[in-house]
Design a protein around this motif. Structure first.
Motif, PDB file in Angstrom:
ATOM      1  N   VAL A  15       0.824  -1.213   0.000  1.00  0.00           N
ATOM      2  CA  VAL A  15       0.000   0.000   0.000  1.00  0.00           C
ATOM      3  C   VAL A  15       0.858   1.262   0.000  1.00  0.00           C
ATOM      4  CG1 VAL A  15      -1.942  -1.135   1.118  1.00  0.00           C
ATOM      5  CG2 VAL A  15      -0.167  -0.063   2.521  1.00  0.00           C
ATOM      6  N   GLY A  16       2.149   1.113  -0.177  1.00  0.00           N
ATOM      7  CA  GLY A  16       3.042   2.262  -0.210  1.00  0.00           C
ATOM      8  C   GLY A  16       3.167   2.931   1.144  1.00  0.00           C
ATOM      9  N   LEU A  17       3.041   4.240   1.168  1.00  0.00           N
ATOM     10  CA  LEU A  17       3.227   5.018   2.397  1.00  0.00           C
ATOM     11  C   LEU A  17       1.906   5.313   3.110  1.00  0.00           C
ATOM     12  CD1 LEU A  17       5.873   7.586   1.099  1.00  0.00           C
ATOM     13  CD2 LEU A  17       6.287   5.474   2.374  1.00  0.00           C
ATOM     14  N   ARG A  18       0.856   4.586   2.774  1.00  0.00           N
ATOM     15  CA  ARG A  18      -0.447   4.871   3.375  1.00  0.00           C
ATOM     16  C   ARG A  18      -0.436   4.675   4.884  1.00  0.00           C
ATOM     17  NH1 ARG A  18      -5.322   1.359   1.286  1.00  0.00           N
ATOM     18  NH2 ARG A  18      -4.591  -0.050   2.951  1.00  0.00           N
ATOM     19  N   ASN A  19       0.267   3.637   5.362  1.00  0.00           N
ATOM     20  CA  ASN A  19       0.340   3.411   6.809  1.00  0.00           C
ATOM     21  C   ASN A  19       0.995   4.591   7.526  1.00  0.00           C
ATOM     22  OD1 ASN A  19      -0.885   0.864   6.804  1.00  0.00           O
ATOM     23  ND2 ASN A  19       1.054  -0.156   6.314  1.00  0.00           N
ATOM     24  N   TYR A  20       2.051   5.133   6.943  1.00  0.00           N
ATOM     25  CA  TYR A  20       2.728   6.274   7.551  1.00  0.00           C
ATOM     26  C   TYR A  20       1.829   7.508   7.555  1.00  0.00           C
ATOM     27  CZ  TYR A  20       6.991   3.490   7.260  1.00  0.00           C
ATOM     28  OH  TYR A  20       7.923   2.492   7.405  1.00  0.00           O
ATOM     29  N   GLU A  21       1.062   7.699   6.489  1.00  0.00           N
ATOM     30  CA  GLU A  21       0.131   8.827   6.438  1.00  0.00           C
ATOM     31  C   GLU A  21      -0.942   8.701   7.510  1.00  0.00           C
ATOM     32  OE1 GLU A  21      -1.396   8.899   2.508  1.00  0.00           O
ATOM     33  OE2 GLU A  21       0.522   9.432   1.564  1.00  0.00           O
ATOM     34  N   ASP A  22      -1.476   7.480   7.682  1.00  0.00           N
ATOM     35  CA  ASP A  22      -2.498   7.270   8.704  1.00  0.00           C
ATOM     36  C   ASP A  22      -1.946   7.499  10.104  1.00  0.00           C
ATOM     37  OD1 ASP A  22      -4.228   6.634   6.685  1.00  0.00           O
ATOM     38  OD2 ASP A  22      -4.041   4.450   6.929  1.00  0.00           O
ATOM     39  N   ILE A  23      -0.699   7.089  10.323  1.00  0.00           N
ATOM     40  CA  ILE A  23      -0.088   7.268  11.645  1.00  0.00           C
ATOM     41  C   ILE A  23       0.102   8.744  11.964  1.00  0.00           C
ATOM     42  CG2 ILE A  23       2.083   6.970  12.912  1.00  0.00           C
ATOM     43  CD1 ILE A  23       2.295   4.213  11.666  1.00  0.00           C
ATOM     44  N   GLY A  78       0.938  -4.531   9.482  1.00  0.00           N
ATOM     45  CA  GLY A  78       1.583  -3.554   8.611  1.00  0.00           C
ATOM     46  C   GLY A  78       1.585  -2.167   9.216  1.00  0.00           C
ATOM     47  N   TYR A  79       0.454  -1.785   9.789  1.00  0.00           N
ATOM     48  CA  TYR A  79       0.328  -0.491  10.455  1.00  0.00           C
ATOM     49  C   TYR A  79       1.252  -0.422  11.669  1.00  0.00           C
ATOM     50  CZ  TYR A  79      -2.110   3.563  12.465  1.00  0.00           C
ATOM     51  OH  TYR A  79      -2.431   4.794  12.972  1.00  0.00           O
ATOM     52  N   GLY A  80       1.283  -1.517  12.457  1.00  0.00           N
ATOM     53  CA  GLY A  80       2.169  -1.561  13.610  1.00  0.00           C
ATOM     54  C   GLY A  80       3.643  -1.510  13.226  1.00  0.00           C
ATOM     55  N   SER A  81       3.997  -2.142  12.108  1.00  0.00           N
ATOM     56  CA  SER A  81       5.386  -2.101  11.634  1.00  0.00           C
ATOM     57  C   SER A  81       5.779  -0.684  11.240  1.00  0.00           C
ATOM     58  CB  SER A  81       5.562  -3.048  10.454  1.00  0.00           C
ATOM     59  OG  SER A  81       5.319  -4.381  10.832  1.00  0.00           O
ATOM     60  N   ALA A  82       4.852   0.035  10.610  1.00  0.00           N
ATOM     61  CA  ALA A  82       5.141   1.422  10.267  1.00  0.00           C
ATOM     62  C   ALA A  82       5.351   2.266  11.522  1.00  0.00           C
ATOM     63  CB  ALA A  82       3.994   1.994   9.429  1.00  0.00           C
ATOM     64  N   ALA A  83       4.537   2.028  12.565  1.00  0.00           N
ATOM     65  CA  ALA A  83       4.723   2.748  13.824  1.00  0.00           C
ATOM     66  C   ALA A  83       6.062   2.396  14.463  1.00  0.00           C
ATOM     67  CB  ALA A  83       3.571   2.425  14.772  1.00  0.00           C
ATOM     68  N   ALA A  84       6.480   1.122  14.336  1.00  0.00           N
ATOM     69  CA  ALA A  84       7.776   0.709  14.882  1.00  0.00           C
ATOM     70  C   ALA A  84       8.924   1.405  14.165  1.00  0.00           C
ATOM     71  CB  ALA A  84       7.920  -0.803  14.782  1.00  0.00           C
ATOM     72  N   VAL A  85       8.802   1.567  12.859  1.00  0.00           N
ATOM     73  CA  VAL A  85       9.841   2.269  12.101  1.00  0.00           C
ATOM     74  C   VAL A  85       9.917   3.731  12.535  1.00  0.00           C
ATOM     75  CG1 VAL A  85      10.538   3.034   9.800  1.00  0.00           C
ATOM     76  CG2 VAL A  85       9.683   0.711  10.128  1.00  0.00           C
ATOM     77  N   VAL A  86       8.749   4.353  12.738  1.00  0.00           N
ATOM     78  CA  VAL A  86       8.725   5.736  13.202  1.00  0.00           C
ATOM     79  C   VAL A  86       9.377   5.847  14.576  1.00  0.00           C
ATOM     80  CG1 VAL A  86       7.228   7.642  13.892  1.00  0.00           C
ATOM     81  CG2 VAL A  86       6.697   6.324  11.839  1.00  0.00           C
ATOM     82  N   LEU A  87       9.052   4.908  15.475  1.00  0.00           N
ATOM     83  CA  LEU A  87       9.653   4.918  16.812  1.00  0.00           C
ATOM     84  C   LEU A  87      11.166   4.764  16.731  1.00  0.00           C
ATOM     85  CD1 LEU A  87       9.494   4.869  19.890  1.00  0.00           C
ATOM     86  CD2 LEU A  87       9.026   2.422  19.766  1.00  0.00           C
ATOM     87  N   PHE A  88      11.647   3.883  15.863  1.00  0.00           N
ATOM     88  CA  PHE A  88      13.089   3.679  15.708  1.00  0.00           C
ATOM     89  C   PHE A  88      13.771   4.971  15.253  1.00  0.00           C
ATOM     90  CE2 PHE A  88      16.617   2.743  12.805  1.00  0.00           C
ATOM     91  CZ  PHE A  88      17.480   2.088  13.669  1.00  0.00           C
ATOM     92  N   VAL A  89      13.172   5.647  14.283  1.00  0.00           N
ATOM     93  CA  VAL A  89      13.759   6.888  13.778  1.00  0.00           C
ATOM     94  C   VAL A  89      13.783   7.948  14.879  1.00  0.00           C
ATOM     95  CG1 VAL A  89      13.460   8.771  12.125  1.00  0.00           C
ATOM     96  CG2 VAL A  89      13.123   6.409  11.393  1.00  0.00           C
ATOM     97  N   VAL A  90      12.689   8.044  15.640  1.00  0.00           N
ATOM     98  CA  VAL A  90      12.610   9.046  16.703  1.00  0.00           C
ATOM     99  C   VAL A  90      13.650   8.761  17.785  1.00  0.00           C
ATOM    100  CG1 VAL A  90      11.153   9.913  18.565  1.00  0.00           C
ATOM    101  CG2 VAL A  90      10.202   9.606  16.281  1.00  0.00           C
ATOM    102  N   VAL A  91      13.767   7.495  18.190  1.00  0.00           N
ATOM    103  CA  VAL A  91      14.727   7.132  19.229  1.00  0.00           C
ATOM    104  C   VAL A  91      16.150   7.431  18.769  1.00  0.00           C
ATOM    105  CG1 VAL A  91      15.717   5.205  20.515  1.00  0.00           C
ATOM    106  CG2 VAL A  91      13.248   5.407  20.307  1.00  0.00           C
ATOM    107  N   MET A  92      16.478   7.059  17.548  1.00  0.00           N
ATOM    108  CA  MET A  92      17.824   7.299  17.041  1.00  0.00           C
ATOM    109  C   MET A  92      18.117   8.794  16.952  1.00  0.00           C
ATOM    110  SD  MET A  92      19.466   4.503  16.630  1.00  0.00           S
ATOM    111  CE  MET A  92      20.813   5.098  15.614  1.00  0.00           C
ATOM    112  N   ALA A  93      17.162   9.566  16.425  1.00  0.00           N
ATOM    113  CA  ALA A  93      17.392  11.001  16.252  1.00  0.00           C
ATOM    114  C   ALA A  93      17.564  11.699  17.597  1.00  0.00           C
ATOM    115  CB  ALA A  93      16.232  11.617  15.475  1.00  0.00           C
TER     116      ALA A  93
END
Length: 321
Positions: free
Chosen positions: A78-86, A290-305
């Motif tokens: 679904v591309g970046l739809r999960n990230y948009e919804d989050i 899929g939605y949860g995986s997108a949230a996990a990726v966002v969390l990883f980026v936030v933690v690293m940054a």
């Protein structure tokens, strides 16, 4: 004969032959064998780490672009739809707010209290081992067990807190400590701070005991007060400990899960959800992997940054100190 001996003694000694160095492009066989041995020792742990951490992390990035429910053998991209919804959902930003309050709040509070306790322990002359053990005991209890104990202590009907208040005639002060949406985040912050201070205190105590007493005595002889000694002598020497403790506490704060799982399950409603619990709830509880995986990726980026930025700031403060 005598002249010949004198000449022999006066003659400069011949310089030793230059050491034979290997060609720049060659490596010593012994070094190669050591390197291979080290790689063989590291290989099992590296392979296990790759299979358990790196591969699933990369797979999460792939799944974040799908609508997989976590059960079906098939899914669609679904591309970046999960990230948009989050990023456009209020529930996610509520989890971000709670994570900031619990994570950064606990990091600051725990470090301040731990430093104060460490300074008191450093001044003790008797029973230091006993008091260090008492301070460190909460860190030996897992977060799950500690949260379970607090759940019973704060129970509205038979918990120790409300029972004590009722026995003192303070019935009006009783609360549903884990069910009141106005105070639940503050209660969680208190519990998290209570269980995370042991390691931080010991790190500060170890650094306090490594501060050169000659500098402290010199400052006192020069007329410096206790506050000035702490500000200009002790505090700069603790810069490394502050960096370590703040970094560890921030990482722990961003990934708070077990206390929320045991105490509130994210409730009432979604009020007390953190980012880590939000990922678990949507991924496994609502079957939106899929939605949860997108949230996990966002969390990883936030933690690293945030960790990198905070670390750089702390390191720059160390250099200035």
């Amino acid at each position: 004969m005598t002249d010949q001996r004198v000449l022999e003694k006066a003659a400069p000694a011949e310089p030793p032959p230059p050491a034979v160095r290997p060609a720049p492009g060659r490596r010593r066989p012994r070094f190669d064998r050591q390197r291979v041995s080290m790689l063989l020792f590291i290989a099992p742990a590296a392979i296990l780490y790759a299979l358990m951490m790196i591969v699933p992390s990369l797979q999460s990035i792939q799944l974040s672009l799908t609508d997989w429910d976590g059960i079906s053998p098939t899914f669609e991209y679904v591309g970046l739809r999960n990230y948009e919804d989050i990023l456009t959902g209020g529930r996610f930003w509520n989890a971000v707010k709670n994570t900031l309050i619990l994570g950064l709040g606990s990091a600051v509070i725990v470090n301040v209290i731990a430093l104060a306790v460490a300074m008191m322990l450093d001044k003790l002359e008797h029973a230091q081992g006993f008091f260090r053990t008492i301070v460190y005991l909460p860190a030996l209890v897992s977060g799950f067990i500690a949260a379970t104990i607090w759940k019973y202590v704060l129970n509205y009907n038979f918990g120790a807190v409300n029972s004590t208040l009722k026995s003192l005639g303070l019935d009006a002060q009783t609360r549903d400590w884990l069910g009141d949406h106005d105070i639940v985040i503050g209660v969680l912050l208190f519990i998290i701070c209570f269980t995370l201070g042991g390691n931080t205190t010991l790190i500060y105590l170890a650094n306090l005991q490594s501060v050169p007493q000659e500098l402290v005595e010199a400052a006192r002889i020069d007329g410096a007060s206790r506050t000035q000694v702490f500000r200009y002598v002790t505090w700069p020497m603790l810069a490394g400990a502050v960096t370590v403790n703040m970094t560890l506490m921030m990482i722990a704060g961003w990934t708070i899960f077990d206390q929320i799982m045991v105490l509130t399950m994210g409730g009432p409603g979604f009020i007390s959800e953190t980012m880590a619990f939000f990922i678990y709830k949507v991924g496994f509880g609502e079957y939106r992997a899929g939605y949860g995986s997108a949230a996990a990726v966002v969390l990883f980026v936030v933690v690293m940054a945030t960790t990198v930025i905070a670390n750089r700031y702390m390191r720059s403060r160390e250099i200035q100190a």
